[in-house]
Structure formats: C-alpha cells, structure tokens
Design an enzyme around this catalytic site. Sequence first.
Site, PDB file in Angstrom:
ATOM      1  N   HIS A 176      -2.930  20.194   5.878  1.00  0.00           N
ATOM      2  CA  HIS A 176      -3.826  19.106   5.509  1.00  0.00           C
ATOM      3  C   HIS A 176      -3.118  17.761   5.700  1.00  0.00           C
ATOM      4  CE1 HIS A 176      -6.250  22.262   3.633  1.00  0.00           C
ATOM      5  NE2 HIS A 176      -5.151  22.655   3.029  1.00  0.00           N
ATOM      6  N   CYS A 206       0.801  -1.229   0.000  1.00  0.00           N
ATOM      7  CA  CYS A 206       0.000   0.000   0.000  1.00  0.00           C
ATOM      8  C   CYS A 206       0.830   1.274   0.000  1.00  0.00           C
ATOM      9  CB  CYS A 206      -0.936   0.001   1.211  1.00  0.00           C
ATOM     10  SG  CYS A 206      -2.126  -1.361   1.225  1.00  0.00           S
ATOM     11  N   HIS A 218      11.853   1.541   6.644  1.00  0.00           N
ATOM     12  CA  HIS A 218      11.686   0.118   6.317  1.00  0.00           C
ATOM     13  C   HIS A 218      12.177  -0.728   7.481  1.00  0.00           C
ATOM     14  CE1 HIS A 218      11.352  -3.531   4.063  1.00  0.00           C
ATOM     15  NE2 HIS A 218      11.217  -2.928   2.905  1.00  0.00           N
ATOM     16  N   ASN A 242     -10.495   0.560   0.708  1.00  0.00           N
ATOM     17  CA  ASN A 242      -9.037   0.580   0.702  1.00  0.00           C
ATOM     18  C   ASN A 242      -8.572   0.150  -0.689  1.00  0.00           C
ATOM     19  OD1 ASN A 242      -6.300   0.257   1.008  1.00  0.00           O
ATOM     20  ND2 ASN A 242      -6.410  -1.143   2.747  1.00  0.00           N
ATOM     21  N   HIS A 261     -15.130   5.182   3.117  1.00  0.00           N
ATOM     22  CA  HIS A 261     -16.556   4.924   2.983  1.00  0.00           C
ATOM     23  C   HIS A 261     -16.979   4.780   1.517  1.00  0.00           C
ATOM     24  CE1 HIS A 261     -20.843   5.172   3.911  1.00  0.00           C
ATOM     25  NE2 HIS A 261     -20.952   6.106   2.985  1.00  0.00           N
ATOM     26  N   HIS A 301      -3.451   7.226   4.912  1.00  0.00           N
ATOM     27  CA  HIS A 301      -3.716   5.960   4.244  1.00  0.00           C
ATOM     28  C   HIS A 301      -5.001   5.340   4.795  1.00  0.00           C
ATOM     29  CE1 HIS A 301      -3.316   2.024   2.572  1.00  0.00           C
ATOM     30  NE2 HIS A 301      -3.049   1.453   3.738  1.00  0.00           N
TER      31      HIS A 301
END
Length: 464
Positions: A338, A169, A248, A375, A371, A342
Amino acid sequence: MDYVLTTLFCLPLFYLLCIILKILDKRRHQNCYILDYQLYKPSDDRKLSTELSGDIIKRNKNLGLNEYKFLLKAIVSSGIGEETYAPKMVFEGREENPTHEDAIQEMEEFFEDSIGKLFQRTGIRPDMIDVLVVNVSMLTCMPSLSGRIINRYKMREDVKSYNLSGMGCSASLISINLVQSVFKSNKNQVALVITSECLTPNWYTGNDRSMILSNCLFRSGGCAMILTNKPCWVRKSMFKLKTMVRTHHGSKDEAYGCCLQTEDAQNRVGFRLGKTLPKNATRAFIDNLKETAPKILPMRELLRFATLSLARKTLQYVFGKSFNPARPVINFKTGIDHFCLHTGGKAVIDAVAQSLNLSQFDIEPARMTLHRFGNTSASSLWYVLGYMEAKKRLKKGDKLFMISFGAGFKCNSCLWEVVRDLEGEGNVWNECNIEDYPPKTLENPFMAKYGWIQDEDDATFKSL
C-alpha cells in the site's frame, strides 16, 4: 575437582548467554508501534464549498480580475471537493485581522475532539503518557501547545515534552522519528503524537499569485496517535515501524527558497510556493528513494534492476550513445502493498504515481483524501491511511509505504508493517459514508459555472 572445572567452563557460557538475552531484550523494547490514532473531523458548519470560496475571494479588495480568475481556476481544478473544512474566522469574515485567540481556539477544538476520543477508545489515561510530541508548523505560542495539552489533561511532571514548529507538511514523520529515538533508549514507553496545522494566522490577504495559492490548497485537519514500545501491547497495536529515511536539501539555496514563509511587496505575511517547487520536490524524492529502496525491497528486485542497468550501460558502451534502450525501472510493488502519498495537490499525487508506476487503485486513497479533506499539511498522510483502513484494505503482514514533502526542502518516508487485520473502527471516514467513495466523478460541480476561466494560461499555476 570436576565440579570446579565444570563451573569454570560454564561461567563464560552463562555470561555470554546473559549478554545475548540482554541484547535481545533491548532490541525487543526498541521497536516502535502505533497503538491507535484519531483523525479530526470539524463540525459541518466549517465546510468550505467552492461557492463560499468564491465569496471569500470577492471579499479581498486587493485582488484584481486576473488574480480572481487565477484563484477560481486553482480551486475548481485542484481536485478538492465541496466538503473540506476551514477555520472559524473565515466564515465570520475576519481573515484579514484574526486574533491570537482565534488561532489558539482552532487548536483547542482539535485537541479536545481528537485527544479525548483517542484516550476514551484506547483506555489509556493521560498520566500513562511518557512522551508528548506536538508538531504545528506555523503557530508559536507561550506556553507552547505541548504545554497546553499537559495542563489540560494533567499529565505527569516527568513527561518528556517536545514542541516542533516550522517543519511543514513532512512534520508528522519527523515526530515519529523523534519518538523512535526516545524508544531506543527507554523501555516500556507510551508516546502521544499530535500533528496538525494552524491556518488562522496564516491566511494570506494580498495579491501575490505564488502566495495566494496556499489559501486554495490548505484545509483544517489533524491527527492524534499513541505509540508504544511495550512488548505486552504488541498484539493490540496496529502498525510496526520497519524503517525511516529523511532527506533534507536545505543546503541548496534553490531548494531552501522554493517553500518560504515571507512578506510580499505590501509587507503582508504569507507562504510562498515557488515555481521551482516541482523540480526540487523531484530531486528530494529521488534521493530519498535511492536510500530507501535497498532497505525495503527484496534482493531479487534489486538484483534484477542492477543487472538491467549494467546491461544497458554495456550496450551503450558497445554501440555508442546513439543506442538508447529503455531505462530499467524499479518495481516498488515487490516490497510494498500500500502507498500512502502526501496530498500536496493533484499534480503532486500524479507525479509520485508516475515515478513509482502506481495504478489508479494505488493512488485512490490519496485522491479521495484530497477530495474530501483537502491538503491538511502534516496530518494528510493519516487521512490517507484512514481511508485504506475504512475500506478494509489493511491485512496482517501487509507493508505500507508513507512519503511526505515539506519546506526546507525535505522528503521523508517510512515503511510500516500491519500487525493485525484492521476493520476501521472509530474511523472518521465511516462518518463520511465510505461506501460512496470513490464518487463517479471528481469534477468540481462549479466547473461549468466558472468555465470561462479555463482559457487562462498561467505558468505559475501549471508549475504547481
């Protein structure tokens, strides 16, 4: 004689001036700008409602009553609405045996819609693209997806092509970082970045609870964007990349194994979300923020935090460890306007919001994206960005913070500066009646119907 002396004196100054101008020109071309982007909105016949999700669950003969209850609870409690999208084979009842052609078709539909619209709106021709980066984590084919795009749009023979897989992702920010690296050594470049995920070959049909959750959370989507470092295009660009930080934790076995594509006991391939995922995500997030904060926050906020932290340690040293004053918290809003979070799930959004002390207004774009679109893996960040743009929140000079998580385990973040006031032109959120968002309630309409499952006490579900 005076002329010679003057010349000898001016030559070093002229040489120094040339070096300064060269450095400034090089730095000017090393900036990374987003010229435009296009989100993918599949056709309405791909909408996956809760009722249809229930029917799909019933089709899986490998599920028992407990798994059925577990999945229904995950669906109705996930924060995902009734208008998300799924691949074609799900609606045809072929999720147990999809073909390779089904997977390719899923990607081709996205390419044709989003890339075509992006080229048309920007006026950029395919032969103007210098760099092409495609990230689709869970589909590998030959020729590669980037090769298919080059063939479809007849791009130049010298186009620099990159095809990323397995990045999860967080892959879209990795793609941006790759483009940024190319820009640093090449002038007047135009890059096309494609970010999506292929769900067709990765629909899990077994009964392992940690693996069937991915069917409930992930949905179809994608984003195509054009980036450039051309100084002459700065004024018509949308965002300027200010900083990028990648963390990572793959060297840690627990972090490496918390998100894993693997086989279950019946040799069915799926994507396992482990119980340690929240803990490892938190660790990666904290480490990422430690490196990011000094780069994006004003000095006054860093000094305030350092002063309070030192005062707290001093008081604990004087009065003993039993004296435990409140731990100071960094106010990220002093340097960020802002927050683009994720949409890994309702729990992920809430956890990040709590860590950064964000308001409901701050996390509204992420909640609405979850919503409306679910995802969508690496492309989810850009749907959140699209919501902000459609709501006309993004004004010139605003700072926008993106944060994403991915298998490995990775946490990537970046800061963008809004180059001009954005009005949401060509944004797919405008096709979703943006005025209706946020809705009065996010409660799933089938909550009452499936209310009997709410007494299910499942530690795996709670941890995710």
